[in-house]
Scaffold this active site. Sequence first.
Site, PDB file in Angstrom:
ATOM      1  N   GLY A  13       0.839  -1.194   0.000  1.00  0.00           N
ATOM      2  CA  GLY A  13       0.000   0.000   0.000  1.00  0.00           C
ATOM      3  C   GLY A  13       0.870   1.238   0.000  1.00  0.00           C
ATOM      4  N   CYS A  14       0.401   2.276   0.652  1.00  0.00           N
ATOM      5  CA  CYS A  14       1.138   3.537   0.705  1.00  0.00           C
ATOM      6  C   CYS A  14       2.505   3.329   1.346  1.00  0.00           C
ATOM      7  CB  CYS A  14       0.346   4.563   1.507  1.00  0.00           C
ATOM      8  SG  CYS A  14       1.228   6.094   1.779  1.00  0.00           S
ATOM      9  N   PHE A  15       3.553   3.807   0.682  1.00  0.00           N
ATOM     10  CA  PHE A  15       4.901   3.571   1.212  1.00  0.00           C
ATOM     11  C   PHE A  15       5.159   4.303   2.516  1.00  0.00           C
ATOM     12  CE2 PHE A  15       6.455   6.235  -2.678  1.00  0.00           C
ATOM     13  CZ  PHE A  15       5.995   7.434  -2.140  1.00  0.00           C
ATOM     14  N   TRP A  16       4.400   5.341   2.832  1.00  0.00           N
ATOM     15  CA  TRP A  16       4.595   6.023   4.122  1.00  0.00           C
ATOM     16  C   TRP A  16       4.342   5.063   5.280  1.00  0.00           C
ATOM     17  CZ3 TRP A  16       1.041  10.808   2.985  1.00  0.00           C
ATOM     18  CH2 TRP A  16       1.655  11.639   2.038  1.00  0.00           C
TER      19      TRP A  16
END
Length: 177
Positions: A13-16
């Site tokens: 998902g979102c790399f953050w």
Amino acid sequence: MAGNSETAILGGGCFWCTEAVYLEVKGVTSVESGYTGGQAEHPTYEQVCAGTTGHAEVVRLQFDPDVISYRDLLEIFFTIHDPTTLNRQGNDVGTQYRSVIYHLSPQQEATARQVIAEMAHVWDAPIVTELAPAQTFYKAEDYHQDYFRQHPLQGYCAFVVAPKVDKFRKLYAQRLK
């Protein structure tokens, strides 16, 4: 004393979110957010978010296998995201948010296949995590690196990233740096 170093490339998902967790893992020596698995060279965040390049948001980890194994990194991976949702994580929808493991060796591929098979018994729905050979990794723009630590009160960080980090800390306290 410098230990051994290996690389892992994971998209959850979102790399953050993924980056924030792995920055806290004992044995992980560096984490870079970036893009891989697409057709365009040197894609930008805007291009990847548009879903036209085929890239996934990923993290590239450097880790010391004498401290943490690739298998252990994958077990954490399957805990901090939902590997049963195709091309999405929560409200983040698109192929750039796919669940994917990019292997860098036959050993990593075999370990990933084994862990995926084992995790199939943990989840109530089929695992849709893609397993593919590593491709060119493009480091994301500087403002994406270490994003959660720099912006903990930003809405997405407070409501999406922080709960994933908290879950990791509770489940893997022995793995914290």
